[in-house]
Design a protein around this motif. Structure first.
Motif, PDB file in Angstrom:
ATOM      1  N   ALA A   1     -17.717 -41.483  21.898  1.00  0.00           N
ATOM      2  CA  ALA A   1     -18.756 -40.851  22.718  1.00  0.00           C
ATOM      3  C   ALA A   1     -18.477 -39.165  22.561  1.00  0.00           C
ATOM      4  N   ALA A   2     -17.132 -38.735  22.759  1.00  0.00           N
ATOM      5  CA  ALA A   2     -16.727 -37.558  22.556  1.00  0.00           C
ATOM      6  C   ALA A   2     -15.280 -37.384  21.754  1.00  0.00           C
ATOM      7  N   GLN A   3     -15.241 -36.167  21.244  1.00  0.00           N
ATOM      8  CA  GLN A   3     -13.868 -35.803  20.563  1.00  0.00           C
ATOM      9  C   GLN A   3     -13.286 -34.841  21.152  1.00  0.00           C
ATOM     10  N   LEU A   4     -12.199 -34.742  21.665  1.00  0.00           N
ATOM     11  CA  LEU A   4     -11.496 -33.436  22.271  1.00  0.00           C
ATOM     12  C   LEU A   4     -10.699 -32.937  21.066  1.00  0.00           C
ATOM     13  N   ASP A   5     -10.811 -31.593  20.761  1.00  0.00           N
ATOM     14  CA  ASP A   5      -9.929 -30.801  19.769  1.00  0.00           C
ATOM     15  C   ASP A   5      -8.863 -30.156  20.473  1.00  0.00           C
ATOM     16  N   LEU A   6      -7.742 -30.505  20.197  1.00  0.00           N
ATOM     17  CA  LEU A   6      -6.320 -30.074  20.914  1.00  0.00           C
ATOM     18  C   LEU A   6      -5.649 -29.099  19.845  1.00  0.00           C
ATOM     19  N   SER A   7      -6.289 -29.115  18.488  1.00  0.00           N
ATOM     20  CA  SER A   7      -5.384 -28.500  17.421  1.00  0.00           C
ATOM     21  C   SER A   7      -5.137 -26.965  17.912  1.00  0.00           C
ATOM     22  N   ASP A   8      -5.679 -26.274  18.716  1.00  0.00           N
ATOM     23  CA  ASP A   8      -5.487 -24.915  19.107  1.00  0.00           C
ATOM     24  C   ASP A   8      -5.016 -24.663  20.600  1.00  0.00           C
ATOM     25  N   LEU A   9      -4.449 -25.758  21.107  1.00  0.00           N
ATOM     26  CA  LEU A   9      -4.170 -25.886  22.476  1.00  0.00           C
ATOM     27  C   LEU A   9      -3.261 -24.779  22.854  1.00  0.00           C
ATOM     28  N   ASN A  10      -3.430 -24.007  23.787  1.00  0.00           N
ATOM     29  CA  ASN A  10      -2.648 -22.924  24.498  1.00  0.00           C
ATOM     30  C   ASN A  10      -1.684 -23.651  25.404  1.00  0.00           C
ATOM     31  N   VAL A  11      -0.678 -23.912  24.875  1.00  0.00           N
ATOM     32  CA  VAL A  11       0.356 -24.482  25.579  1.00  0.00           C
ATOM     33  C   VAL A  11       0.994 -23.740  26.922  1.00  0.00           C
ATOM     34  N   ASP A  12       1.075 -22.427  26.689  1.00  0.00           N
ATOM     35  CA  ASP A  12       1.434 -21.593  27.721  1.00  0.00           C
ATOM     36  C   ASP A  12       0.576 -21.541  28.834  1.00  0.00           C
ATOM     37  N   ALA A  13      -0.989 -21.519  28.618  1.00  0.00           N
ATOM     38  CA  ALA A  13      -1.724 -21.625  29.832  1.00  0.00           C
ATOM     39  C   ALA A  13      -1.854 -23.141  30.577  1.00  0.00           C
ATOM     40  N   VAL A  14      -1.739 -24.086  29.511  1.00  0.00           N
ATOM     41  CA  VAL A  14      -1.811 -25.645  30.275  1.00  0.00           C
ATOM     42  C   VAL A  14      -0.382 -25.851  30.971  1.00  0.00           C
ATOM     43  N   LEU A  15       0.485 -25.435  30.589  1.00  0.00           N
ATOM     44  CA  LEU A  15       1.964 -25.621  31.247  1.00  0.00           C
ATOM     45  C   LEU A  15       2.249 -24.291  32.014  1.00  0.00           C
ATOM     46  N   ALA A  16       1.382 -23.819  32.714  1.00  0.00           N
ATOM     47  CA  ALA A  16       1.658 -22.468  33.130  1.00  0.00           C
ATOM     48  C   ALA A  16       2.754 -22.455  34.231  1.00  0.00           C
ATOM     49  N   ASN A  17       2.634 -23.715  34.727  1.00  0.00           N
ATOM     50  CA  ASN A  17       3.863 -23.916  35.930  1.00  0.00           C
ATOM     51  C   ASN A  17       5.361 -24.087  35.116  1.00  0.00           C
TER      52      ASN A  17
ATOM     53  N   LEU B   1      -4.049 -35.872  28.617  1.00  0.00           N
ATOM     54  CA  LEU B   1      -2.843 -34.946  27.889  1.00  0.00           C
ATOM     55  C   LEU B   1      -1.415 -35.533  28.581  1.00  0.00           C
ATOM     56  N   TYR B   2      -1.333 -35.768  29.869  1.00  0.00           N
ATOM     57  CA  TYR B   2      -0.086 -36.324  30.423  1.00  0.00           C
ATOM     58  C   TYR B   2       0.362 -37.637  29.510  1.00  0.00           C
TER      59      TYR B   2
ATOM     60  N   ILE C   1       7.628 -31.451  34.138  1.00  0.00           N
ATOM     61  CA  ILE C   1       6.573 -31.545  34.620  1.00  0.00           C
ATOM     62  C   ILE C   1       6.804 -32.752  35.898  1.00  0.00           C
ATOM     63  N   ASP C   2       6.707 -32.377  37.122  1.00  0.00           N
ATOM     64  CA  ASP C   2       6.820 -33.340  38.108  1.00  0.00           C
ATOM     65  C   ASP C   2       5.692 -34.252  38.182  1.00  0.00           C
ATOM     66  N   SER C   3       4.609 -33.727  38.012  1.00  0.00           N
ATOM     67  CA  SER C   3       3.516 -34.805  37.960  1.00  0.00           C
ATOM     68  C   SER C   3       2.276 -34.432  37.138  1.00  0.00           C
ATOM     69  N   VAL C   4       1.271 -35.115  36.917  1.00  0.00           N
ATOM     70  CA  VAL C   4       0.156 -34.697  36.188  1.00  0.00           C
ATOM     71  C   VAL C   4      -0.555 -33.439  36.755  1.00  0.00           C
ATOM     72  N   SER C   5      -0.481 -33.161  38.073  1.00  0.00           N
ATOM     73  CA  SER C   5      -1.299 -32.179  38.832  1.00  0.00           C
ATOM     74  C   SER C   5      -0.728 -30.807  38.124  1.00  0.00           C
ATOM     75  N   GLN C   6       0.340 -30.894  37.590  1.00  0.00           N
ATOM     76  CA  GLN C   6       0.922 -29.421  37.102  1.00  0.00           C
ATOM     77  C   GLN C   6       0.412 -29.125  35.816  1.00  0.00           C
ATOM     78  N   LEU C   7      -0.459 -29.827  35.198  1.00  0.00           N
ATOM     79  CA  LEU C   7      -1.033 -29.456  34.140  1.00  0.00           C
ATOM     80  C   LEU C   7      -2.319 -28.478  34.253  1.00  0.00           C
ATOM     81  N   VAL C   8      -2.331 -27.288  34.000  1.00  0.00           N
ATOM     82  CA  VAL C   8      -3.486 -26.388  34.386  1.00  0.00           C
ATOM     83  C   VAL C   8      -4.618 -26.409  33.486  1.00  0.00           C
ATOM     84  N   LEU C   9      -5.790 -26.661  34.138  1.00  0.00           N
ATOM     85  CA  LEU C   9      -6.948 -26.884  33.319  1.00  0.00           C
ATOM     86  C   LEU C   9      -8.123 -26.193  33.997  1.00  0.00           C
TER      87      LEU C   9
END
Length: 265
Positions: A40-56, A109-110, A122-130
């Motif tokens: 149904a859909a394809q997520l493209d993570l090839s240019d994932l900004n790790v610093d932003a997603v793991l900001a915590n 992602l988690y 990462i203590d929990s999935v909620s720490q991923l910033v989206l």
């Protein structure tokens, strides 16, 4: 002759709608060609900004990359499961079918981070910033995904019943069979078009949200062309099937030549 052609056409169209919907529904349930190319859909993570997603945990994440996280370059989201693909787009493996596949980017992602050191940070999935707009409406999105899934199943069942009634109609020329067939052809069409419309609208909107936040997170989404080609083709077949059923007569008619009575002499 016209009735025969109409019955042959409805048989073909109802069978086509059934098969197309089944193939679309089975997409990404296993890593076999061409099933693994239907999603149904394809997520493209090839240019994932790790610093932003793991900001915590940015102090420890600054040196991390997509490969060091163990994340795939692409995630192909199906209805029952999802598949992981490498940088070249080749599918490496698919999850086992597990009911309705909800769209939850954080969990996707988690669950696929293959780095124990990162998972310890990462203590929990909620720490991923989206994107907040994506997460705030998550329940709404998944309600639409459930609607899409359920109506697709109803469409498949109704198409099967319609095809079975077509076979019965060849043997029995009762009015009630014709009307039952028309009813299930209507149910099949309405269910399939609701499924296709709901799915398309939902993922187009998610694509728009991720596009607006691409510069921050580096995550994009594309709709699966094969999936929607199959799904909308099944809708078209179901519509034509519904129209054709109204050209089917309820029973055969034979013309009887009246006998002229000769006058008595």
């Amino acid at each position: 002759m016209a009735n025969f052609c109409a019955l042959v056409t409805t048989a073909f169209l109802s069978f086509a709608a059934l098969i197309l919907a089944i193939v679309a529904c089975a997409g990404s349930t296993s890593n076999y060609d061409p099933i693994n190319k239907i999603y149904a859909a394809q997520l493209d993570l090839s240019d994932l900004n790790v610093d932003a997603v793991l900001a915590n945990v940015s102090s420890s994440a600054s040196s991390l990359s997509l490969s060091s996280l163990g994340l795939p370059s692409y995630i192909n989201v199906g209805l029952w499961s999802y598949c992981l693909a490498d940088a070249s787009g080749d599918v490496t493996n698919c999850t086992s079918p597990s009911g309705i596949q909800q769209f939850n980017l954080r969990n996707l992602l988690y669950d696929n981070i293959d780095n124990n050191q990162v998972l310890e940070l990462i203590d929990s999935v909620s720490q991923l910033v989206l994107p907040e707009k994506l997460q705030d409406n998550l329940k709404y999105y998944n309600d639409l995904v459930k609607c899409m899934f359920i109506t697709l199943i109803i469409g498949i069942v109704a198409s099967f019943i319609n095809f079975a009634l077509n076979i019965v109609r060849w043997l029995l020329h009762f009015l009630v069979i014709t009307w039952f067939a028309r009813f299930f052809s209507l149910v099949a069409f309405l269910s399939l078009i609701i499924s296709a419309g709901t799915s398309t609208g939902t993922y187009v909107y998610i694509k728009h949200v991720l596009s607006d936040n691409y510069d921050d997170y580096g995550i994009s989404l594309d709709l699966g062309r094969n999936f929607y080609a199959l799904l909308w083709a099944s809708v078209a077949a179901a519509l034509l099937n519904l129209i054709t059923w109204f050209a089917v007569r309820s029973k055969r008619y034979a013309y009887v030549q009246p006998i002229e009575e000769k006058p008595l002499v």
